[in-house]
Design a protein around this motif. Sequence first.
Motif, short mmCIF file in Angstrom:
data_model
loop_
_atom_site.label_atom_id
_atom_site.label_comp_id
_atom_site.label_asym_id
_atom_site.label_seq_id
_atom_site.Cartn_x
_atom_site.Cartn_y
_atom_site.Cartn_z
N GLN A 159 1.51 -1.28 -0.35
CA GLN A 159 -0.12 -0.02 -0.13
C GLN A 159 1.28 1.25 -0.05
O GLN A 159 1.84 1.45 0.44
N LYS A 189 -10.55 -4.75 2.97
CA LYS A 189 -9.16 -4.07 1.81
C LYS A 189 -9.66 -3.89 0.75
O LYS A 189 -10.22 -4.44 -0.54
N GLY A 194 -3.78 -0.81 -4.08
CA GLY A 194 -1.90 -1.17 -4.07
C GLY A 194 -1.59 -1.99 -4.73
O GLY A 194 -2.00 -2.62 -5.97
N CYS A 215 -6.65 -6.14 -8.52
CA CYS A 215 -5.37 -6.07 -8.30
C CYS A 215 -4.21 -4.67 -9.89
O CYS A 215 -4.33 -5.43 -10.79
#
Length: 258
Positions: A159, A189, A194, A215
């Motif tokens: 992160q 999360k 990230g 992601c």
Amino acid sequence: MAQLALVPPTQAAAPRGLPDEVPVAITCNGSSQAVMMASPHDIEDFAWGFTWTEGIVSGRAEVEQFDTVDHGANGIEARFWLTSDRAEALAARRRERVGPVGCGLCGIESLEEATRPLPRVDAGGAIPASDIARATDMLRTAQSRSAHCRGLHAAGFLQPGRGVGTVREDVGRHNALDKVCGAVLRAGKDAAAGAIVLSSRVSIDLVQKTATAGCPILVAVSTPTRAAVAAAEAADLTLVALARGGAFEVFTHPRRIV
């Protein structure tokens, strides 16, 4: 001719620590989805991550109940009970897989499935180059289990400004990735905020799992395969590899590294 001398176990000063692996069965509404060899820790994270990165579920709302059953020497069963709508959709694409630790594509039913189209990841936030440069060193430092026995891969969630956390380890690199994705999902999360960091090379299955989890950045200590780079390019995923000693190479979509 020199001969190899074997030291009897009773004479060894200290036994070498060895990693464990056990069969882990993942079932949904009573039907087997996969049997994988994995390290017997963080099984809940592994199961949730596997079902997420393989597209079995798209989020926690599709799971009504989850539990694990330890079958002793026969392994561990992770049992999901899905909503009726999701269970019906899954039945249409059901497949059974048996995968060894070294491969993430075993048991698929067609060549097309091996190179399945990936969702394009959201734009995601930018990550400073200085964070990327330190990422694999931070991951290695956080590998607590590898301090006792070698042979474990690791994955972590980077992160911006906070470093690499949520580190998970496993004998299989794709298992380690599933574990960290599961931990991110269970903790609520945002995977798009990230990057995934890996202690291994990058094969196409790791790109597929990262993109499916939403992601936008994948960072690895070793090299990617040509197929992995092509898949990352098509999925709009930023692929960073050979990240070690403060240096790294960006193979696809460098705009997210600032």
